[in-house]
Enzyme design. Sequence first.
Site, PDB file in Angstrom:
ATOM      1  N   LYS A 223       0.822  -1.207   0.000  1.00 32.82           N
ATOM      2  CA  LYS A 223       0.000   0.000   0.000  1.00 32.82           C
ATOM      3  C   LYS A 223       0.863   1.266   0.000  1.00 32.82           C
ATOM      4  O   LYS A 223       2.032   1.263   0.390  1.00 32.82           O
ATOM      5  CB  LYS A 223      -0.932   0.002   1.237  1.00 32.82           C
ATOM      6  CG  LYS A 223      -2.066  -1.037   1.189  1.00 32.82           C
ATOM      7  CD  LYS A 223      -3.221  -0.542   0.339  1.00 32.82           C
ATOM      8  CE  LYS A 223      -4.335  -1.571   0.204  1.00 32.82           C
ATOM      9  NZ  LYS A 223      -5.237  -1.585   1.361  1.00 32.82           N
TER      10      LYS A 223
ATOM     11  N   ARG B  60      -4.312 -10.298   3.605  1.00 30.01           N
ATOM     12  CA  ARG B  60      -4.625 -10.254   2.174  1.00 30.01           C
ATOM     13  C   ARG B  60      -3.400  -9.677   1.471  1.00 30.01           C
ATOM     14  O   ARG B  60      -3.043  -8.512   1.683  1.00 30.01           O
ATOM     15  CB  ARG B  60      -5.865  -9.384   1.929  1.00 30.01           C
ATOM     16  CG  ARG B  60      -6.305  -9.340   0.461  1.00 30.01           C
ATOM     17  CD  ARG B  60      -7.567  -8.488   0.304  1.00 30.01           C
ATOM     18  NE  ARG B  60      -8.022  -8.464  -1.083  1.00 30.01           N
ATOM     19  CZ  ARG B  60      -7.602  -7.603  -2.008  1.00 30.01           C
ATOM     20  NH1 ARG B  60      -6.692  -6.675  -1.675  1.00 30.01           N
ATOM     21  NH2 ARG B  60      -8.069  -7.647  -3.236  1.00 30.01           N
TER      22      ARG B  60
END
Length: 273
Positions: free
Chosen positions: A221, A255
């Site tokens: 991210k 995830r």
Amino acid sequence: MTINCKGKLIDLSTPKIMGILNVTPDSFYDGGNYKNTMAIMSQVKTMTSQGATFIDVGGYSSRPDADDVSVDEELQRVIPIIEMILNECPDTLISVDTFRSQVAQQAIKSGACMVNDISAGHLDEEMLKTIANLNVPYIMMHMRGNPKTMKSLTNYDDLVADILFYFSERIAKARALGIVDLIIDPGFGFAKTLEQNYELLNKFELLRMTDLPILAGLSRKSMIYKTLNSSSEEALNGTTVFNTIALQKGANILRVHDVKEALECITLTQQLH
């Protein structure tokens, strides 16, 4: 702490891995990488062999400012992939990453076992009723607005308290409809500033107040690579650091794009317990 996937009980008291399979041309890290069946199946087999319990198939990019796609386009991207994976690897546990009830319904009909919804039902008022009828596990994520508007919706009175309130309302609505297996995802990067993402990770253990399994989606991210002045391609080491922190604070599912490294995080942190 278990969820029922196609009659198989998955024990989440030992953390599990969800491998990301984006079949979109514009996802922030792997968009466009899986354009043919050979590449898709190779990636699925790699992730499952490295330790992924679930494969999360998504046909709608939820990165900020991503282009909108029609329901038909999303179905055309997702359903053939699910069917192909299960035709070749029938034991694969597939999650469908969608906020649309029609896509969720067709994906489960095609053999997926779980729905992963970035909007927790807010972007499709039929979603919760659909999940209740399908009787499958449901991942509900915290987000405000939609992928095009979420960057402007970052004003909170108290970030974690507001997220917990959001989940309490969503959980109550889901339970009232009879949805049994719920998983929460606090939504790193969704309607949150860089500083708020760090606050959320710092206080991640407070999410355990919901008494539900928690998914952590930190893989590559921007909160990692922007802090390091690098790129998503260079964010694996940072992802490993953050996955380790999330596991220590109570994450039940990671995830990720990189399964092998995530499994190493789980294996090592489990030794601490």
